[in-house]
Design a protein around this motif. Structure first.
Motif, PDB file in Angstrom:
ATOM      1  N   ALA A  96       0.829  -1.201   0.000  1.00  0.00           N
ATOM      2  CA  ALA A  96       0.000   0.000   0.000  1.00  0.00           C
ATOM      3  C   ALA A  96       0.868   1.258   0.000  1.00  0.00           C
ATOM      4  CB  ALA A  96      -0.929  -0.003   1.217  1.00  0.00           C
ATOM      5  N   VAL A  97       1.940   1.237   0.801  1.00  0.00           N
ATOM      6  CA  VAL A  97       2.841   2.389   0.830  1.00  0.00           C
ATOM      7  C   VAL A  97       3.542   2.552  -0.516  1.00  0.00           C
ATOM      8  CG1 VAL A  97       4.894   3.383   1.915  1.00  0.00           C
ATOM      9  CG2 VAL A  97       3.215   2.162   3.315  1.00  0.00           C
ATOM     10  N   ALA A  98       4.018   1.445  -1.075  1.00  0.00           N
ATOM     11  CA  ALA A  98       4.745   1.493  -2.345  1.00  0.00           C
ATOM     12  C   ALA A  98       3.882   2.055  -3.467  1.00  0.00           C
ATOM     13  CB  ALA A  98       5.240   0.100  -2.708  1.00  0.00           C
ATOM     14  N   ASN A  99       2.568   1.831  -3.378  1.00  0.00           N
ATOM     15  CA  ASN A  99       1.664   2.270  -4.442  1.00  0.00           C
ATOM     16  C   ASN A  99       0.794   3.463  -4.042  1.00  0.00           C
ATOM     17  OD1 ASN A  99       1.938   0.180  -6.751  1.00  0.00           O
ATOM     18  ND2 ASN A  99       1.820  -1.083  -4.909  1.00  0.00           N
ATOM     19  N   ASN A 100       1.182   4.135  -2.946  1.00  0.00           N
ATOM     20  CA  ASN A 100       0.472   5.331  -2.484  1.00  0.00           C
ATOM     21  C   ASN A 100      -1.021   5.089  -2.262  1.00  0.00           C
ATOM     22  OD1 ASN A 100       2.757   7.154  -2.508  1.00  0.00           O
ATOM     23  ND2 ASN A 100       2.631   7.107  -4.750  1.00  0.00           N
ATOM     24  N   VAL A 101      -1.347   3.905  -1.756  1.00  0.00           N
ATOM     25  CA  VAL A 101      -2.731   3.600  -1.402  1.00  0.00           C
ATOM     26  C   VAL A 101      -2.979   4.124   0.018  1.00  0.00           C
ATOM     27  CG1 VAL A 101      -4.435   1.771  -1.058  1.00  0.00           C
ATOM     28  CG2 VAL A 101      -2.701   1.546  -2.857  1.00  0.00           C
ATOM     29  N   PRO A 102      -3.964   4.978   0.223  1.00  0.00           N
ATOM     30  CA  PRO A 102      -4.135   5.674   1.508  1.00  0.00           C
ATOM     31  C   PRO A 102      -4.786   4.843   2.607  1.00  0.00           C
ATOM     32  CG  PRO A 102      -5.860   6.357   0.021  1.00  0.00           C
ATOM     33  CD  PRO A 102      -4.967   5.433  -0.772  1.00  0.00           C
ATOM     34  N   VAL A 103      -4.217   3.667   2.883  1.00  0.00           N
ATOM     35  CA  VAL A 103      -4.719   2.829   3.970  1.00  0.00           C
ATOM     36  C   VAL A 103      -3.585   2.570   4.948  1.00  0.00           C
ATOM     37  CG1 VAL A 103      -6.492   1.737   2.552  1.00  0.00           C
ATOM     38  CG2 VAL A 103      -4.219   0.693   2.715  1.00  0.00           C
ATOM     39  N   ILE A 104      -3.944   2.137   6.149  1.00  0.00           N
ATOM     40  CA  ILE A 104      -2.951   1.909   7.183  1.00  0.00           C
ATOM     41  C   ILE A 104      -3.402   0.758   8.080  1.00  0.00           C
ATOM     42  CG2 ILE A 104      -4.001   3.614   8.755  1.00  0.00           C
ATOM     43  CD1 ILE A 104      -1.100   4.384   9.559  1.00  0.00           C
ATOM     44  N   ALA A 105      -2.449  -0.069   8.506  1.00  0.00           N
ATOM     45  CA  ALA A 105      -2.749  -1.174   9.420  1.00  0.00           C
ATOM     46  C   ALA A 105      -2.732  -0.648  10.844  1.00  0.00           C
ATOM     47  CB  ALA A 105      -1.721  -2.282   9.257  1.00  0.00           C
ATOM     48  N   ILE A 106      -3.782  -0.969  11.607  1.00  0.00           N
ATOM     49  CA  ILE A 106      -3.909  -0.401  12.953  1.00  0.00           C
ATOM     50  C   ILE A 106      -3.932  -1.461  14.049  1.00  0.00           C
ATOM     51  CG2 ILE A 106      -4.997   1.757  12.239  1.00  0.00           C
ATOM     52  CD1 ILE A 106      -7.713   0.450  12.804  1.00  0.00           C
ATOM     53  N   ALA A 107      -3.967  -2.725  13.697  1.00  0.00           N
ATOM     54  CA  ALA A 107      -3.917  -3.816  14.680  1.00  0.00           C
ATOM     55  C   ALA A 107      -3.627  -5.109  13.944  1.00  0.00           C
ATOM     56  CB  ALA A 107      -5.233  -3.931  15.458  1.00  0.00           C
ATOM     57  N   ALA A 108      -2.931  -6.036  14.611  1.00  0.00           N
ATOM     58  CA  ALA A 108      -2.614  -7.340  14.020  1.00  0.00           C
ATOM     59  C   ALA A 108      -3.224  -8.425  14.888  1.00  0.00           C
ATOM     60  CB  ALA A 108      -1.105  -7.531  13.907  1.00  0.00           C
ATOM     61  N   MET A 109      -4.335  -9.000  14.449  1.00  0.00           N
ATOM     62  CA  MET A 109      -5.025  -9.989  15.261  1.00  0.00           C
ATOM     63  C   MET A 109      -4.277 -11.310  15.339  1.00  0.00           C
ATOM     64  SD  MET A 109      -7.174  -8.325  16.572  1.00  0.00           S
ATOM     65  CE  MET A 109      -8.233  -6.942  16.541  1.00  0.00           C
ATOM     66  N   PHE A 110      -3.444 -11.606  14.338  1.00  0.00           N
ATOM     67  CA  PHE A 110      -2.636 -12.823  14.384  1.00  0.00           C
ATOM     68  C   PHE A 110      -1.172 -12.444  14.584  1.00  0.00           C
ATOM     69  CE2 PHE A 110      -5.369 -16.012  11.710  1.00  0.00           C
ATOM     70  CZ  PHE A 110      -6.443 -15.797  12.569  1.00  0.00           C
ATOM     71  N   SER A 212      -0.425 -11.176  10.662  1.00  0.00           N
ATOM     72  CA  SER A 212      -1.499 -11.648   9.794  1.00  0.00           C
ATOM     73  C   SER A 212      -2.842 -11.202  10.356  1.00  0.00           C
ATOM     74  CB  SER A 212      -1.447 -13.177   9.686  1.00  0.00           C
ATOM     75  OG  SER A 212      -2.475 -13.672   8.852  1.00  0.00           O
ATOM     76  N   THR A 213      -3.850 -11.214   9.480  1.00  0.00           N
ATOM     77  CA  THR A 213      -5.207 -10.818   9.864  1.00  0.00           C
ATOM     78  C   THR A 213      -5.177  -9.460  10.561  1.00  0.00           C
ATOM     79  OG1 THR A 213      -5.746 -13.152  10.094  1.00  0.00           O
ATOM     80  CG2 THR A 213      -7.323 -11.614  10.994  1.00  0.00           C
ATOM     81  N   LEU A 214      -4.686  -8.473   9.817  1.00  0.00           N
ATOM     82  CA  LEU A 214      -4.579  -7.121  10.342  1.00  0.00           C
ATOM     83  C   LEU A 214      -5.870  -6.350  10.099  1.00  0.00           C
ATOM     84  CD1 LEU A 214      -1.592  -7.833   8.758  1.00  0.00           C
ATOM     85  CD2 LEU A 214      -1.013  -5.822  10.099  1.00  0.00           C
ATOM     86  N   ILE A 215      -6.180  -5.431  10.996  1.00  0.00           N
ATOM     87  CA  ILE A 215      -7.269  -4.488  10.756  1.00  0.00           C
ATOM     88  C   ILE A 215      -6.681  -3.303  10.009  1.00  0.00           C
ATOM     89  CG2 ILE A 215      -8.989  -2.962  11.770  1.00  0.00           C
ATOM     90  CD1 ILE A 215      -9.168  -4.807  14.142  1.00  0.00           C
ATOM     91  N   GLU A 216      -7.295  -2.993   8.883  1.00  0.00           N
ATOM     92  CA  GLU A 216      -6.820  -1.913   8.028  1.00  0.00           C
ATOM     93  C   GLU A 216      -7.940  -0.904   7.857  1.00  0.00           C
ATOM     94  OE1 GLU A 216      -4.092  -2.575   4.261  1.00  0.00           O
ATOM     95  OE2 GLU A 216      -6.195  -2.673   3.655  1.00  0.00           O
ATOM     96  N   THR A 217      -7.591   0.371   7.769  1.00  0.00           N
ATOM     97  CA  THR A 217      -8.595   1.390   7.509  1.00  0.00           C
ATOM     98  C   THR A 217      -7.968   2.508   6.688  1.00  0.00           C
ATOM     99  OG1 THR A 217     -10.318   2.775   8.523  1.00  0.00           O
ATOM    100  CG2 THR A 217      -8.162   2.797   9.582  1.00  0.00           C
ATOM    101  N   GLU A 276      -3.200 -23.691  20.191  1.00  0.00           N
ATOM    102  CA  GLU A 276      -2.023 -24.539  20.362  1.00  0.00           C
ATOM    103  C   GLU A 276      -0.766 -23.913  19.768  1.00  0.00           C
ATOM    104  OE1 GLU A 276      -0.433 -28.943  18.848  1.00  0.00           O
ATOM    105  OE2 GLU A 276      -2.540 -28.373  18.613  1.00  0.00           O
ATOM    106  N   ASN A 277      -0.917 -23.224  18.647  1.00  0.00           N
ATOM    107  CA  ASN A 277       0.229 -22.655  17.948  1.00  0.00           C
ATOM    108  C   ASN A 277       0.460 -21.173  18.247  1.00  0.00           C
ATOM    109  OD1 ASN A 277       1.321 -24.798  15.829  1.00  0.00           O
ATOM    110  ND2 ASN A 277      -0.914 -24.983  15.877  1.00  0.00           N
ATOM    111  N   GLY A 278      -0.349 -20.609  19.116  1.00  0.00           N
ATOM    112  CA  GLY A 278      -0.170 -19.198  19.450  1.00  0.00           C
ATOM    113  C   GLY A 278      -0.395 -18.275  18.272  1.00  0.00           C
ATOM    114  N   ILE A 279      -1.305 -18.642  17.382  1.00  0.00           N
ATOM    115  CA  ILE A 279      -1.536 -17.833  16.189  1.00  0.00           C
ATOM    116  C   ILE A 279      -2.042 -16.440  16.565  1.00  0.00           C
ATOM    117  CG2 ILE A 279      -2.877 -17.627  14.054  1.00  0.00           C
ATOM    118  CD1 ILE A 279      -0.727 -19.811  13.980  1.00  0.00           C
ATOM    119  N   VAL A 280      -2.971 -16.380  17.493  1.00  0.00           N
ATOM    120  CA  VAL A 280      -3.559 -15.093  17.899  1.00  0.00           C
ATOM    121  C   VAL A 280      -2.860 -14.517  19.116  1.00  0.00           C
ATOM    122  CG1 VAL A 280      -5.684 -13.935  18.663  1.00  0.00           C
ATOM    123  CG2 VAL A 280      -5.799 -15.796  16.985  1.00  0.00           C
TER     124      VAL A 280
END
Length: 338
Positions: A96-110, A212-217, A276-280
């Protein structure tokens, strides 16, 4: 005068409490959240926050819009038709940054990406390097992303790759092969289909440290409505704690309603495997809460992707994410003590 003001305030509070539920519902902020695939356990915390009233308790009326093979929810986010989107991994944030897409990750659920490679027990694979001699069934997207890391960090060869079309049959027919998948689903499906437990190599355990499984806005939403963004993040975090450690029956029922192909045994397997794998809930989330991210880890993954040739060095990766809404310890009290 002060007494009259207090009386008016008390009357207003009582009137609000006595208002019809429909009128109170109108006071909730309407929010739309798009996932990147059909409803499944890997999205469970968000559904949990809907069905158990967590979003409502945070003043939000949340509509979850499932994704799928013919749905582009990220495009709907950019068009302003969705408020939040579930991004697959950090590479999308860098892109998104490389292509100037105006979104941002604000949390990573995984905290861990669920990407795995599966092998037959006969191949006697015990570690990642043991996969090198095998034929590897990898998707086009996988070749462009995690496989480039396997090549640069572990010396894997592209000559061993065959196209993965999300069909397990070629893997099942070749005992000297390995197949990509998610730790939360494909191992279970292989066991059901072929009657054996595959060997599982989770790439996150070998240094593939994307979130992984990030919240983006959209960036403008974080600037114009930071309180709404914070409430959505906090409620989603609590939803994930309750989905993993509480009663998730209603959330799973909602998932099955939206995705009739989902089964109870796969849902149970997915939740157990995430735990078991601590994914979240592992790593930084143990002290900072689910959704945690750090500058150090972002820099580490960025460097690996630059070395792998996946991302250009001149990308300002720090614009890809924000720590403003996370790392606050929200929901830590909901984790079981033992």
């Amino acid at each position: 005068m002060r007494a009259k003001s207090l009386l008016r305030a008390l009357i207003a509070v009582l009137a609000l409490a006595a208002a019809p539920s429909a009128a109170r519902a109108e006071m909730l902020d309407k929010v739309s959240f798009g996932t990147n695939w059909v409803a499944e356990a890997e999205h469970g915390g968000f559904f949990q926050a809907v069905v158990d009233g967590t979003y409502k308790a945070y003043g939000l009326d949340v509509t979850i819009v499932p994704g799928g093979p013919n749905v582009n929810n990220r495009a709907l986010l950019l068009a302003g038709r969705l408020d939040f989107f579930m991004s697959a991994n950090t590479l999308q944030s860098f892109d998104a940054v490389a292509n100037n897409v105006p979104v941002i990750a604000i949390a990573a659920m995984f905290q861990k990406d669920p990407q795995v490679l599966l092998a037959h027990p006969e191949a006697k694979v015990t570690k990642l390097e043991d996969l090198k001699p095998l034929t590897l069934f990898v998707s086009k997207e996988g070749v462009a992303s995690y496989f480039q890391w396997l090549r640069s960090e572990y010396g894997f060869s592209e000559e061993k790759i065959k196209p993965y079309t999300f069909n397990a049959q070629p893997f099942l027919a070749d005992r000297k092969s390995a197949m990509q998948g998610y730790v939360t689903s494909e191992p279970h499906l292989v066991e059901k289909q072929a009657g054996f437990k595959p060997t599982i190599i989770l790439l996150a355990d070998y240094g593939f440290n994307t979130y992984s499984t990030l919240i983006e806005t959209r960036r403008d939403l974080t600037e114009k409505k930071p309180d709404l963004v914070q409430r959505f993040v906090d409620a989603s975090v609590i939803g994930w704690y309750n989905y993993l450690y509480g009663d998730n029956k209603a959330a799973n029922a909602m998932i099955k309603k939206l995705n009739p192909e989902m089964t109870d045994d796969l849902l149970m397997y997915s939740v157990a495997t995430m735990k078991e794998n601590g994914i979240v809930d592992s790593g930084d989330s143990l002290k900072d809460g689910i959704g945690a991210m750090s500058d150090e880890r972002m820099a580490s993954f960025f460097d690996k992707m630059v070395r792998a040739g996946v991302v250009k060095r001149d990308v300002d990766f720090k614009k890809a994410y924000s720590l403003r809404f996370i790392n606050k310890g929200v929901g830590l009290n909901l984790r079981p003590k033992n």
